[in-house]
Scaffold this motif. Sequence first.
Motif, PDB file in Angstrom:
ATOM      1  N   LEU A 316       0.829  -1.209   0.000  1.00 27.10           N
ATOM      2  CA  LEU A 316       0.000   0.000   0.000  1.00 27.10           C
ATOM      3  C   LEU A 316       0.863   1.258   0.000  1.00 27.10           C
ATOM      4  CD1 LEU A 316      -2.888  -0.929   2.456  1.00 27.10           C
ATOM      5  CD2 LEU A 316      -3.154  -0.204   0.080  1.00 27.10           C
ATOM      6  N   ASP A 317       1.945   1.252   0.770  1.00 27.98           N
ATOM      7  CA  ASP A 317       2.834   2.414   0.798  1.00 27.98           C
ATOM      8  C   ASP A 317       3.467   2.664  -0.569  1.00 27.98           C
ATOM      9  OD1 ASP A 317       2.575   3.555   3.277  1.00 27.98           O
ATOM     10  OD2 ASP A 317       4.128   2.343   4.218  1.00 27.98           O
ATOM     11  N   LEU A 318       3.813   1.607  -1.273  1.00 20.16           N
ATOM     12  CA  LEU A 318       4.379   1.761  -2.615  1.00 20.16           C
ATOM     13  C   LEU A 318       3.357   2.417  -3.543  1.00 20.16           C
ATOM     14  CD1 LEU A 318       6.648   1.232  -4.629  1.00 20.16           C
ATOM     15  CD2 LEU A 318       5.734  -1.059  -4.975  1.00 20.16           C
ATOM     16  N   ILE A 319       2.117   1.960  -3.481  1.00  7.16           N
ATOM     17  CA  ILE A 319       1.063   2.569  -4.303  1.00  7.16           C
ATOM     18  C   ILE A 319       0.852   4.024  -3.909  1.00  7.16           C
ATOM     19  CG2 ILE A 319      -1.421   2.528  -4.758  1.00  7.16           C
ATOM     20  CD1 ILE A 319      -1.293  -0.491  -4.715  1.00  7.16           C
ATOM     21  N   ARG A 320       0.848   4.326  -2.619  1.00  7.82           N
ATOM     22  CA  ARG A 320       0.635   5.710  -2.168  1.00  7.82           C
ATOM     23  C   ARG A 320       1.727   6.634  -2.688  1.00  7.82           C
ATOM     24  NH1 ARG A 320      -0.693   3.125   3.632  1.00  7.82           N
ATOM     25  NH2 ARG A 320      -2.944   2.813   3.341  1.00  7.82           N
ATOM     26  N   GLY A 321       2.976   6.135  -2.709  1.00 12.95           N
ATOM     27  CA  GLY A 321       4.046   6.949  -3.250  1.00 12.95           C
ATOM     28  C   GLY A 321       3.852   7.233  -4.725  1.00 12.95           C
ATOM     29  N   MET A 322       3.493   6.217  -5.507  1.00 12.86           N
ATOM     30  CA  MET A 322       3.264   6.403  -6.934  1.00 12.86           C
ATOM     31  C   MET A 322       2.087   7.334  -7.180  1.00 12.86           C
ATOM     32  SD  MET A 322       3.894   2.432  -8.180  1.00 12.86           S
ATOM     33  CE  MET A 322       3.844   2.782  -9.934  1.00 12.86           C
ATOM     34  N   MET A 323       1.056   7.220  -6.368  1.00 15.11           N
ATOM     35  CA  MET A 323      -0.137   8.053  -6.555  1.00 15.11           C
ATOM     36  C   MET A 323       0.105   9.490  -6.116  1.00 15.11           C
ATOM     37  SD  MET A 323      -2.358   6.201  -8.016  1.00 15.11           S
ATOM     38  CE  MET A 323      -3.904   7.084  -7.771  1.00 15.11           C
ATOM     39  N   ASP A 324       0.898   9.713  -5.065  1.00 14.55           N
ATOM     40  CA  ASP A 324       1.189  11.083  -4.631  1.00 14.55           C
ATOM     41  C   ASP A 324       1.946  11.852  -5.706  1.00 14.55           C
ATOM     42  OD1 ASP A 324      -0.101  10.836  -2.266  1.00 14.55           O
ATOM     43  OD2 ASP A 324       1.677  10.854  -0.983  1.00 14.55           O
ATOM     44  N   SER A 325       2.861  11.175  -6.414  1.00 14.85           N
ATOM     45  CA  SER A 325       3.679  11.888  -7.380  1.00 14.85           C
ATOM     46  C   SER A 325       3.082  11.910  -8.772  1.00 14.85           C
ATOM     47  CB  SER A 325       5.092  11.275  -7.448  1.00 14.85           C
ATOM     48  OG  SER A 325       5.032   9.942  -7.915  1.00 14.85           O
ATOM     49  N   ASP A 326       2.345  10.857  -9.159  1.00 16.93           N
ATOM     50  CA  ASP A 326       1.878  10.814 -10.540  1.00 16.93           C
ATOM     51  C   ASP A 326       0.472  10.243 -10.670  1.00 16.93           C
ATOM     52  OD1 ASP A 326       2.515  11.534 -13.141  1.00 16.93           O
ATOM     53  OD2 ASP A 326       3.114   9.509 -13.716  1.00 16.93           O
ATOM     54  N   GLY A 327      -0.269  10.150  -9.588  1.00 17.27           N
ATOM     55  CA  GLY A 327      -1.630   9.629  -9.648  1.00 17.27           C
ATOM     56  C   GLY A 327      -2.647  10.738  -9.473  1.00 17.27           C
ATOM     57  N   SER A 328      -3.909  10.381  -9.630  1.00 13.86           N
ATOM     58  CA  SER A 328      -4.974  11.374  -9.500  1.00 13.86           C
ATOM     59  C   SER A 328      -6.233  10.690  -9.008  1.00 13.86           C
ATOM     60  CB  SER A 328      -5.239  12.056 -10.846  1.00 13.86           C
ATOM     61  OG  SER A 328      -5.671  11.110 -11.817  1.00 13.86           O
ATOM     62  N   ILE A 329      -7.219  11.482  -8.674  1.00 16.44           N
ATOM     63  CA  ILE A 329      -8.526  10.979  -8.269  1.00 16.44           C
ATOM     64  C   ILE A 329      -9.570  11.860  -8.922  1.00 16.44           C
ATOM     65  CG2 ILE A 329      -8.490  12.347  -6.126  1.00 16.44           C
ATOM     66  CD1 ILE A 329     -10.108  10.046  -4.824  1.00 16.44           C
ATOM     67  N   THR A 330     -10.635  11.264  -9.407  1.00 11.96           N
ATOM     68  CA  THR A 330     -11.662  12.034 -10.108  1.00 11.96           C
ATOM     69  C   THR A 330     -12.299  13.044  -9.158  1.00 11.96           C
ATOM     70  OG1 THR A 330     -13.269  10.292  -9.603  1.00 11.96           O
ATOM     71  CG2 THR A 330     -12.142  10.178 -11.736  1.00 11.96           C
ATOM     72  N   PRO A 331     -12.833  14.140  -9.688  1.00  9.98           N
ATOM     73  CA  PRO A 331     -13.407  15.186  -8.818  1.00  9.98           C
ATOM     74  C   PRO A 331     -14.477  14.665  -7.870  1.00  9.98           C
ATOM     75  CG  PRO A 331     -13.131  16.021 -11.048  1.00  9.98           C
ATOM     76  CD  PRO A 331     -12.822  14.558 -11.108  1.00  9.98           C
ATOM     77  N   ASN A 332     -15.253  13.661  -8.305  1.00  5.89           N
ATOM     78  CA  ASN A 332     -16.292  13.133  -7.413  1.00  5.89           C
ATOM     79  C   ASN A 332     -15.757  12.083  -6.435  1.00  5.89           C
ATOM     80  OD1 ASN A 332     -15.863  10.936  -9.057  1.00  5.89           O
ATOM     81  ND2 ASN A 332     -17.872  11.012 -10.059  1.00  5.89           N
ATOM     82  N   GLY A 333     -14.457  11.795  -6.518  1.00  6.93           N
ATOM     83  CA  GLY A 333     -13.837  10.861  -5.590  1.00  6.93           C
ATOM     84  C   GLY A 333     -14.150   9.401  -5.843  1.00  6.93           C
ATOM     85  N   LYS A 334     -14.747   9.078  -7.000  1.00  7.89           N
ATOM     86  CA  LYS A 334     -15.171   7.702  -7.245  1.00  7.89           C
ATOM     87  C   LYS A 334     -14.049   6.798  -7.748  1.00  7.89           C
ATOM     88  CE  LYS A 334     -20.112   8.406  -8.108  1.00  7.89           C
ATOM     89  NZ  LYS A 334     -21.231   8.197  -9.067  1.00  7.89           N
ATOM     90  N   ARG A 335     -13.133   7.345  -8.536  1.00  5.01           N
ATOM     91  CA  ARG A 335     -12.114   6.506  -9.169  1.00  5.01           C
ATOM     92  C   ARG A 335     -10.724   7.071  -8.953  1.00  5.01           C
ATOM     93  NH1 ARG A 335     -13.699   1.570 -10.939  1.00  5.01           N
ATOM     94  NH2 ARG A 335     -12.323   1.630 -12.750  1.00  5.01           N
TER      95      ARG A 335
END
Length: 1019
Positions: A316-335
């Motif tokens: 999970l920490d590995l995913i969080r690092g990738m998402m903090d630097s190059d990930g996103s979340i849709t405006p409605n928070g669904k995806r």
Amino acid sequence: MTTGEQIIAELGNFDGAAEILQAWRDGMAPEPALLVSDWADKHRMLGSRGSAEPGPWRTARTPYLRDVMDALSPAHPARRVVFMKGAQVGGPLALDTAIPTAEGWATMGGLLVGDTLFDEAGRPCRVTGVSPVMIGRECFGITFDDGTYIVTDADHRWPVRDFTNTEQPAQRTLRTAEMIGRTKIGVSKRYRYAVDCCEPVVLPDQDLLIHPYVLGVWLGDGSATMNHISVDEDDAEIAKHLRVCGVDAVFRLPAWRKGRCANIVIDPTFRLIDDGATPARLQHRSRFTTHLRMLDVLENKHIPAAYLRASREQRLDLIRGMMDSDGSITPNGKRCEFSNTDPGLIEGIVELLRSLGYKPTIYQVASRRQVINGIDRDCLSYSRVSWTAYAEEPMFRLSRKLARMRSIERGRPLKSRRRRIVSIEPVESVPVRCIEVDSPSHLYLCGEGWIPTHNTECGNNWIGYVIHHAPGPMLAVQPTTELAKRFSDQRIDPLIEETPAIRQRVSPARSRDSGNRQLSKEFPGGQLVMTGANSAVGLRSMSARFLFLDEVDAYPGDVEGEGDPVALAEARARTFGWRRKTLLVSTPTISGLSRIEREYLASDQRRFFLPCPHCAAMQWLRFERLVWEKGEPDSARYLCEACDGAIGEQHKTAMLAGGEWRPTAIPQDPHAIGFHISALYSPVGWFSWSQTVRDWEAAQGDDRAIKTFRNTVLGETWQESGEAPDWQRLYDRREEWPPGTVAAEGLLLTAGVDVQRDRLEASIWAWAQDRQSWLVEHRILVGNPFEAAVWDELRALLGETWRHISGHRLGLAMTAIDSGDGMTTAEVYAFVRRAGAGRAIAVKGQDGLRAAIGQPSATEVRRNGRKLGGLKVWPVGSSFLKGETYGWLKLERPTAESGDPFPPGFVHLPLHAAGEEFCRQLTAEQFVARAGRNGFRRLEWVKTRERNEALDCRVYARAAAAALGMDSWGDGRWARMANALSLPAAEPAAPIHTDGAAPNSTTTTRPRGWLAPRSGWLR
């Protein structure tokens, strides 16, 4: 008039009087004395979670089980019931089906008994049986809504949810054939069947070189060549999270930046002022960059294998690092979404998400032109991974992204954790295979989507009978405590929930004082306790009238120094005298080691005799009487022993109905009875005689496949020959090639090192995709292992390269060093720790391990009383690998006239490196049966001559290859390695060594960019 009737008469007639009187009569008249089979037919219900044929139990379907169950009834005189049987093997999958394992990935065709897989709850489980390859079966391709595709046969069983009733979808276990043409509900567009995603797989914490969050941030948007990471100018918070993970992170707004781009540097390579610990003039090397290079991710971004099989929180920490630097979340928070142009990173994050129980979907975005900073540019095509997640398990540490995640209360979590079956289409028949696993549900994960799929109810029926009809203390023993917990959750709990007669007697687990706990179920008049054969405390925890000992061949030989676990368990029943009952059940393994065989031979050895439909002669089914036309399995028929009449399988149902058990021996214990059954007795529609023939023909030429066939299909033990190959034959068949070179097919180099009192011996082996191997060199490093000089020589050896026939130079991808002698252990640990986990590992032989290599365990490194730090030690299946090596050494070399290729696994020995002494050492052990301390025979490897270093070095080199994951590499990985060697080679960086001596100095170079594969094998 009875007393009850008198009381009713005195009270007068009133509403309910008749019902009360009837209830009183029922209470006075006990239920007739049922046998266990009668009880099962009357009360037992099979649920869809664990049975291919849910509904009421029908003993008539398997009449050979009736006597086995009835022998467990209290009125039967037998005290010990032994049941030796073939394994219940699940439905077949195509040989190239990807199977996630604890070490990485394998294919269905490459699985071996002892391999560690995962069940549907994410917990590790072991392969306990594998079938031979099956050919000519009707096959289908199943497509899921996330794009996952699996090829299976018509009989494979799937644990599905049936959405015919969308309000209350039913849990069912269906064969592929039962779902064909029914994937949609009526004429609607809605899909009928879904398979739940797996739970997060359970794995231990890994000793990782870089904190997973730090590596994730760099993988997401870091420079491929250095320690710089691009972030938004508002995301200085990431630097704080990085520092919490133990690295020095500096947030910068450089003058050359464009737009809102900022920069984070991890472990800067220089400073203008001292930091108070290290002078500025010495701060010239980035430790982070060094670690990236050690992981082989510089200019080769990918998620290392150790991170893919790390613990849940580390993943999970590995995913969080990738998402903090190059990930996103849709405006409605669904995806949540992650986009990248690198296919390797996309594959890695998808594998991480699936291992955590998510259902990611991959979208391909085509290249297009776009204006960036006022310039019209061509943008590369890229992939976007999208999945549903909730704030309860955050995908970010960065607060601005984390704030968008919505709570699970506002979502539909069940929908996002199920894969719908979109289509089932017939495909060309392919070779398939099935396996058995030790998960209580018989489920394991398959495919790159980590999809759950399937794999005797005698013991479960007996447990239900005891709870409902003959209450008393009962002890159920599984091979391990962990398996006992799974047995409780996935077999006993459904037994209680699905059988009303039992459900009334066991309180729901929700109540704290209900007596219904995971390993203990209380009921009126008794208690069921479940434990593992590896726990001496559990085996002596209570006195028990009834003992259920399941899969006894998987029990340890000695439990915590207190003796045989079967004897310990049976000691708990002695106080019940003649009233005690013991059921021992197992699929047999190796002759001389098999507990169930030993117990069966001590019993009256009952066989199930069937009547011939032609002459009515009674006989038990022997595989030797099954005949067929060569290459035509469907022509299989059974020849009667009396009249030689051919019996077709269409007669089997009537034969089973007229069958009876007959003893064939005089028991050593008059109170013990034994039953043996094979897959030849399987009811029509289950395992056919024609399939038995297909499995037998497919197993020919492979001792391991024949062993599996005899264990799991015939229910017989396997006789290990144990004979070493003839050293003279190996010596005579040696081959000639230039010293110090690697054959064209050899794509991977590993080394095995054996530590002696006055020297180190090392063998370098080259490996091909089909497990062929070539001895490249055997080096003897003379010196005292307690002094540094000989280890310096070994360090130099690890840095050498050998010339491939293509002109490229190959270095050692991994070296395994023996640390199990007890004298030089500290020296080995210290060397491995200095060399680094990516270059060398410490190994220790473990004879009971039924796999090439096991899960490493952490140990503390001390030298001269001083603590040096931690280290992982890898257990090696020494017995397993010696047997594998001897099997490969016995393969015949094809003749030049035949033009046939070398068989898979063939061992190539060169004239220049394999002399007479080497060949003698390579065949210096035999596998023999000996009497153990407890009096039981056991098989072990013994030396036939003093020196066997060549064999040990070979075993360790093979273990090093297994530690790299070689056995699970797919065709694509091997193709990339071969393609890299097909490119023009640079001038050699070091001379070829022809005299076997170590060079005074070596210069090794490594290509940069995509030519450098992940394992670091090409230098």
